[in-house]
Design a protein around this motif. Structure first.
Motif, PDB file in Angstrom:
ATOM      1  N   ALA A  68      39.693  38.863  30.735  1.00 24.41           N
ATOM      2  CA  ALA A  68      39.957  37.666  31.532  1.00 24.41           C
ATOM      3  C   ALA A  68      40.235  38.036  32.994  1.00 24.41           C
ATOM      4  CB  ALA A  68      41.129  36.897  30.933  1.00 24.41           C
ATOM      5  N   TRP A  69      41.015  39.095  33.224  1.00 29.74           N
ATOM      6  CA  TRP A  69      41.312  39.492  34.609  1.00 29.74           C
ATOM      7  C   TRP A  69      40.058  40.022  35.317  1.00 29.74           C
ATOM      8  CZ3 TRP A  69      44.263  38.840  38.542  1.00 29.74           C
ATOM      9  CH2 TRP A  69      44.231  39.750  39.602  1.00 29.74           C
ATOM     10  N   TYR A  70      39.210  40.700  34.579  1.00 29.61           N
ATOM     11  CA  TYR A  70      37.976  41.203  35.188  1.00 29.61           C
ATOM     12  C   TYR A  70      37.132  40.045  35.715  1.00 29.61           C
ATOM     13  CZ  TYR A  70      33.585  43.768  35.694  1.00 29.61           C
ATOM     14  OH  TYR A  70      32.417  44.317  36.208  1.00 29.61           O
ATOM     15  N   LEU A  71      37.044  38.958  34.953  1.00 34.42           N
ATOM     16  CA  LEU A  71      36.273  37.792  35.401  1.00 34.42           C
ATOM     17  C   LEU A  71      36.959  37.100  36.565  1.00 34.42           C
ATOM     18  CD1 LEU A  71      35.142  36.264  31.987  1.00 34.42           C
ATOM     19  CD2 LEU A  71      33.728  37.465  33.646  1.00 34.42           C
ATOM     20  N   VAL A  72      38.284  36.956  36.514  1.00 32.72           N
ATOM     21  CA  VAL A  72      39.011  36.299  37.607  1.00 32.72           C
ATOM     22  C   VAL A  72      38.816  37.078  38.906  1.00 32.72           C
ATOM     23  CG1 VAL A  72      41.329  35.775  38.464  1.00 32.72           C
ATOM     24  CG2 VAL A  72      40.700  35.147  36.123  1.00 32.72           C
ATOM     25  N   LYS A  73      38.956  38.379  38.835  1.00 35.61           N
ATOM     26  CA  LYS A  73      38.809  39.202  40.040  1.00 35.61           C
ATOM     27  C   LYS A  73      37.372  39.161  40.573  1.00 35.61           C
ATOM     28  CE  LYS A  73      39.891  43.839  41.747  1.00 35.61           C
ATOM     29  NZ  LYS A  73      40.396  45.192  41.389  1.00 35.61           N
ATOM     30  N   SER A  74      36.399  39.170  39.663  1.00 34.23           N
ATOM     31  CA  SER A  74      34.993  39.144  40.102  1.00 34.23           C
ATOM     32  C   SER A  74      34.616  37.781  40.669  1.00 34.23           C
ATOM     33  CB  SER A  74      34.087  39.494  38.916  1.00 34.23           C
ATOM     34  OG  SER A  74      34.385  40.772  38.401  1.00 34.23           O
ATOM     35  N   LEU A  75      35.081  36.690  40.050  1.00 35.89           N
ATOM     36  CA  LEU A  75      34.752  35.350  40.543  1.00 35.89           C
ATOM     37  C   LEU A  75      35.489  35.020  41.835  1.00 35.89           C
ATOM     38  CD1 LEU A  75      34.684  33.354  37.194  1.00 35.89           C
ATOM     39  CD2 LEU A  75      32.729  33.886  38.666  1.00 35.89           C
ATOM     40  N   ALA A  76      36.601  35.676  42.098  1.00 35.09           N
ATOM     41  CA  ALA A  76      37.279  35.460  43.379  1.00 35.09           C
ATOM     42  C   ALA A  76      36.438  35.987  44.539  1.00 35.09           C
ATOM     43  CB  ALA A  76      38.644  36.123  43.355  1.00 35.09           C
ATOM     44  N   ARG A  77      35.566  36.966  44.262  1.00 31.47           N
ATOM     45  CA  ARG A  77      34.704  37.520  45.306  1.00 31.47           C
ATOM     46  C   ARG A  77      33.348  36.826  45.351  1.00 31.47           C
ATOM     47  NH1 ARG A  77      35.782  43.845  43.589  1.00 31.47           N
ATOM     48  NH2 ARG A  77      38.031  43.887  44.059  1.00 31.47           N
ATOM     49  N   ILE A  79      43.960  32.839  44.916  1.00 32.88           N
ATOM     50  CA  ILE A  79      45.418  32.958  45.030  1.00 32.88           C
ATOM     51  C   ILE A  79      45.931  34.080  44.124  1.00 32.88           C
ATOM     52  CG2 ILE A  79      47.594  31.761  44.597  1.00 32.88           C
ATOM     53  CD1 ILE A  79      46.257  29.172  45.415  1.00 32.88           C
ATOM     54  N   LEU A  80      45.398  34.172  42.917  1.00 31.04           N
ATOM     55  CA  LEU A  80      45.862  35.203  41.977  1.00 31.04           C
ATOM     56  C   LEU A  80      45.504  36.600  42.467  1.00 31.04           C
ATOM     57  CD1 LEU A  80      44.946  33.499  38.576  1.00 31.04           C
ATOM     58  CD2 LEU A  80      47.184  33.633  39.661  1.00 31.04           C
ATOM     59  N   VAL A  81      44.294  36.746  43.001  1.00 27.75           N
ATOM     60  CA  VAL A  81      43.889  38.071  43.495  1.00 27.75           C
ATOM     61  C   VAL A  81      44.702  38.474  44.717  1.00 27.75           C
ATOM     62  CG1 VAL A  81      41.950  39.365  44.466  1.00 27.75           C
ATOM     63  CG2 VAL A  81      41.586  37.867  42.506  1.00 27.75           C
ATOM     64  N   ALA A  82      45.133  37.482  45.518  1.00 23.86           N
ATOM     65  CA  ALA A  82      45.931  37.778  46.698  1.00 23.86           C
ATOM     66  C   ALA A  82      47.348  38.216  46.373  1.00 23.86           C
ATOM     67  CB  ALA A  82      45.965  36.559  47.620  1.00 23.86           C
ATOM     68  N   ASP A  83      47.792  37.964  45.128  1.00 25.46           N
ATOM     69  CA  ASP A  83      49.130  38.384  44.695  1.00 25.46           C
ATOM     70  C   ASP A  83      49.077  39.882  44.394  1.00 25.46           C
ATOM     71  OD1 ASP A  83      51.599  38.796  43.565  1.00 25.46           O
ATOM     72  OD2 ASP A  83      51.519  37.051  42.244  1.00 25.46           O
TER      73      ASP A  83
END
Length: 876
Positions: free
Chosen positions: A720-729, A793-797
């Motif tokens: 889940a974190w891998y997708l969140v981090k990739s979709l933030a970019r 926002i999550l990646v910026a934390d």
């Protein structure tokens, strides 16, 4: 003679202590002058608890100055620890048994565990008071003994259980016991003594030939006697008496109905026979007179003699229906269950079908009543002040935007097609409002089944109850299933056969849906008239020719928590397929799960479903929707003129940028409108919504509590974190590229080893959306635009990013370590060869290269993990 009743004597050679002697206060040693000789008398009461009360001795001086000592004892006839319960007699003594002295029905008193024997003795003492005179039961014994026989009564032992009394008498050697019994029988036949409680049968007397056994067991007289043949001495041999010998011994005591010998093939010892007397009193006489009787060789008892042991036995009626039922539970219980089910179906199924039909047609719905609707219209116009349609007007733009979808559904409902209609879209996209409020607005006979409360119900009974309520199935006894299961389990453990009283969840769901299908067919045919043009065609042909007459079944929240309640969803799909294939009803599925084709294809494998996919509104339509919602709310909350309050119109200059960032989800747009109406600016409202969404994502996908409660999840936190981090970019990702990444291709989490299943689970959890092209998955994006901003926002934390990146790197390091272990194990196998063949050189080089590459990656991961640990230790 003294006047004291406690000092009365019985004349004519029979001396007896009255029943009141046990508690007579006047009884004490004194002298008196008897008129006749007084014999020794020992009177034992039937219900005394003590084995021997204090003996009372008193001497009474006669007129000549002589004295006679009388010894009286109030002893129990019930055996104590030191008593065997048998009555013994001495030389020149005989024991007689008098029947019909006490009421036989007194035996029920012995069945009361709280009733003491002393209470019975006191009751008999009060009952047998001297004032009763001839009604005294013991007085019957006195009157039954002839006066001309030279015998003396030495002991009387009442036997309440058998309704009689044992009388021990002494006599001279010249008196024969056979003559004594004959004289008693002749006396009672010539002058019958009939007690008050049994006026149809007189008192009978018999000589006790055996050794009677007085016991206080809960064994009560029966008309059947079991005669056991036992040897005279232990270890000896006994002879089984023939029916003729038994008849000659027992016929004198009463009419014998039947004699049944032990079957020849029976291995039961000792040998026995059954004697059925016509009357219970006759069996009592036989048992008390012949129990312990030694049958000599002359009487058929063999050379050494055979002793008889008699006992009462309950008579089982031959060919008794009840006996057959009790003795054949393996057959009776399933048949009873089947009959009960048939009766239940015959009685309750028509009632339930009627209620389901009324629920579909809304027969008892008050809002369809014309008088009620007229009153509601008038009262609404008076109280609403023109705001009744303000809420619906705000959706007009949405429905205009989706008018083509609405018309498409209405067109499909007019066609005769045995297929499903599936409306799929994420939560909050307005599926239910689109179908029920727009496409089926003018449609009658609509059945709505919401799967959410059915699936979320606690226990099987709750599932059955909610399903029954959704279709109008009543009466339903959901609580009875638990009780039936317990009864079925108890019967199965005792008889070894499952009775079938309880029903499984699957069978009960099928039963409810089957009844609903029958009611739907009745509703479809309810508009058919005898004078129609096609009145002569069959029902199936009529339904196929008139698709507009069919009711509509709307199954909402289909596949809600599909991993927990597969039975409900599978049965729903099968039932829906049955409806559409038989032209009984149209079925519309509303679902937010993208994997619905897997379940529906099992029910209709050869069909291509009619699908409608609802997405987010376009920015223009979303802006108009928010503006209309604000205007509709402002009409009710705007201050009136003259109130001294100013109404501040919301500033909508930022609305375009905010809606583009928020997305076009109806629920999110309504949330935004409520915040703006509350006084927030669009930018402030959207920022708070996005911040709240970010918090929900962390709680649902990244926190440890969610990880611990991951039962049934097909994805891991790292994925889940891998997708969140990739979709933030990037706003979209290639589907196959994600599958090839180490996090999805080599996950160490047990439930997340399948990358495609993990992506499907994350899509169902509404973290991402998978878009397809020509039926194959192509791209991955955030489930809604608002999540795209939340991902940023999550990646910026820094703390959250460091924590989750550290977890990803640890998992990648585990993957490389496993790869190294496999390489090392293969190299160890190759090293065991005696000589290294030239053919293994290339393989060894390949393995060493893999080993070097994995180790290089581990070194890089270790460096990154060191940096992340430093961030976690230094950042709040």
């Amino acid at each position: 003679m003294p006047s004291d009743p406690c000092e009365k004597l019985i004349t004519n050679g029979l001396t007896m202590i009255p029943r009141s002697v046990a508690y007579c206060p006047a009884l004490r040693p004194r002298t008196w002058a008897p008129t006749r000789n007084v014999s020794l008398l020992s009177f034992r009461a039937v219900a005394s608890l003590s084995t021997e009360r204090t003996r009372r001795r008193f001497a009474r001086q006669d007129s000549a100055g002589g004295s006679t000592t009388v010894s009286r004892a109030w002893n129990s006839t019930l055996p104590s620890e030191k008593q065997s319960g048998h009555i013994s007699s001495q030389e020149n003594e005989s024991i007689l048994f008098f029947d019909n002295i006490f009421p036989l029905r007194l035996t029920f008193l012995f069945k009361r565990p709280w009733q003491s024997h002393q209470d019975i003795a006191d009751m008999l003492g009060r009952f047998n008071s001297p004032t009763l005179g001839l009604l005294d039961p013991i007085n019957l014994v006195k009157r039954a003994i002839p006066k001309d026989i030279p015998i003396k009564v030495t002991e009387i032992l009442p036997h309440l259980k058998d309704g009689g009394a044992f009388v021990k008498v002494s006599h001279g050697p010249e008196v024969k016991t056979e003559d004594l019994e004959a004289s008693l029988t002749k006396k009672l036949e010539s002058a019958p003594l009939k007690p008050w409680f049994n006026p149809l049968r007189g008192v009978k007397a018999g000589l006790v030939k055996g050794m009677p056994w007085l016991e206080d067991l809960h064994r009560f007289p029966k008309s059947r006697l079991k005669v056991e043949f036992i040897p005279k001495d232990p270890g000896g041999e006994a002879v089984e008496l023939s029916q003729e010998d038994l008849y000659s011994l027992f016929r004198k005591y009463g009419k014998i109905a039947d004699i049944t010998s032990q079957p020849a093939e029976s291995k039961v010892v000792p040998k026995f026979a059954h004697l059925d007397f016509a009357l219970i009193r006759d069996a009592i006489m036989a048992r008390n007179c012949l129990h312990g009787f030694l049958v000599t060789e002359i009487l058929g008892g063999g050379k050494n003699g055979t002793k008889l042991r008699l006992s009462y036995e309950r008579k089982v009626k031959a060919h008794s229906i009840w006996n057959w039922i009790v003795n054949h539970p393996r057959l009776v219980i399933p048949v009873a269950a089947g009959l009960l089910a048939a009766i239940t179906v015959a009685i309750f199924d028509p009632i339930r079908q009627f209620f389901v039909k009324a629920h579909i047609q809304q027969t008892f719905r008050l809002s369809d009543n014309q008088v009620y609707r007229w009153l509601k219209t008038r009262t609404t116009d008076l109280l609403a002040f023109g705001h009744g349609k303000s809420g619906q007007d705000s959706f007009n733009e949405v429905w205009k935007h989706r008018r083509d979808l609405i018309e498409k559904i209405q067109t499909w409902l007019l066609e005769s097609s045995d297929n499903f209609i599936v409306v799929q879209g994420p939560r909050g996209s307005g599926k239910k409002d689109l179908v029920l409020d727009q496409a089926l607005k003018e449609r009658k006979n609509v059945l709505v089944i919401d799967c959410k409360p059915i699936v979320e119900a606690r226990g099987e009974s709750g599932t059955i109850k909610n399903l029954a309520q959704s279709v109008g199935y009543r009466p339903v006894f959901s609580w009875a299933n638990s009780m039936s299961s317990l009864v079925d389990l108890a019967l199965q453990s005792t008889t070894g056969v499952k009775a079938g009283f309880s029903e499984t969840l699957e069978s009960q769901v099928t039963k409810i849906l089957h009844t609903s299908a029958a009611a739907l067919k009745e509703v479809s045919l309810s508009g058919r008239q005898k004078d129609d043009k096609d009145a002569d065609i069959s029902d199936d042909a009529y339904l196929e020719a008139h698709p507009d007459k069919r009711p509509v079944v709307v199954i909402n929240n289909f596949l809600h928590k599909s991993d927990e309640s597969t039975i409900v969803h599978e049965k729903m799909a099968q039932w829906a397929a049955l409806l559409v294939q038989n032209n009984v009803a149209h079925v519309i599925f509303l679902t937010s799960d993208t994997s619905y084709p897997k379940t529906l294809s099992k029910a209709l494998p050869d069909r291509v479903f009619r699908q409608i996919a609802l997405g987010d509104l376009s920015p223009d339509i979303a802006k108009k929707f928010v503006a209309s919602r604000l205007e509709a709310d402002d009409d009710g909350s705007r201050p009136k003129e003259g109130d001294g309050k100013e109404w501040a119109r919301p500033n909508l200059s930022e609305l375009d940028d905010c809606i583009e960032q928020l997305g076009g989800r109806l629920t999110d747009l309504e949330f935004l409108a409520r915040r703006i109406k509350g006084g927030q600016t669009p930018r402030h409202a959207v920022d708070e919504i996005i911040s709240q969404s970010a918090t929900e994502i962390v709680k649902m996908f990244f926190l440890g509590s969610a990880k611990n409660d991951s039962g049934g999840r097909t994805w891991s936190t790292e994925q889940a974190w891998y997708l969140v981090k990739s979709l933030a970019r990037h706003r979209s990702l290639r589907y196959n590229e994600i599958l090839l990444s180490d996090t999805f291709a080599s996950s160490t989490t047990a439930d997340a080893t399948d990358g495609e299943a993990a992506l499907e689970g994350l899509a169902n959890a509404e973290l991402i959306t998978v878009k397809t092209q020509h039926g194959r998955p192509q791209t991955i994006s955030a489930s809604k635009p608002m999540y795209q901003a939340a991902f940023g926002i999550l990646v910026a934390d820094r703390v959250l990013q460091a924590k989750m990146d550290l977890a990803v790197l640890k998992e990648l390091a585990k993957v490389e370590n496993r790869s190294i272990e496999r390489v090392e194990s293969e190299l160890a196998v190759l090293s065991t060869l005696p000589k290294q063949p030239s053919q293994t050189g290339e393989r060894i080089s390949y393995l060493l290269g893999k080993l070097e590459g994995s180790q290089r990656k581990i070194n890089e991961y270790e460096k990154e993990m060191g940096k992340l640990k430093k961030v976690l230790s230094q950042t709040d």
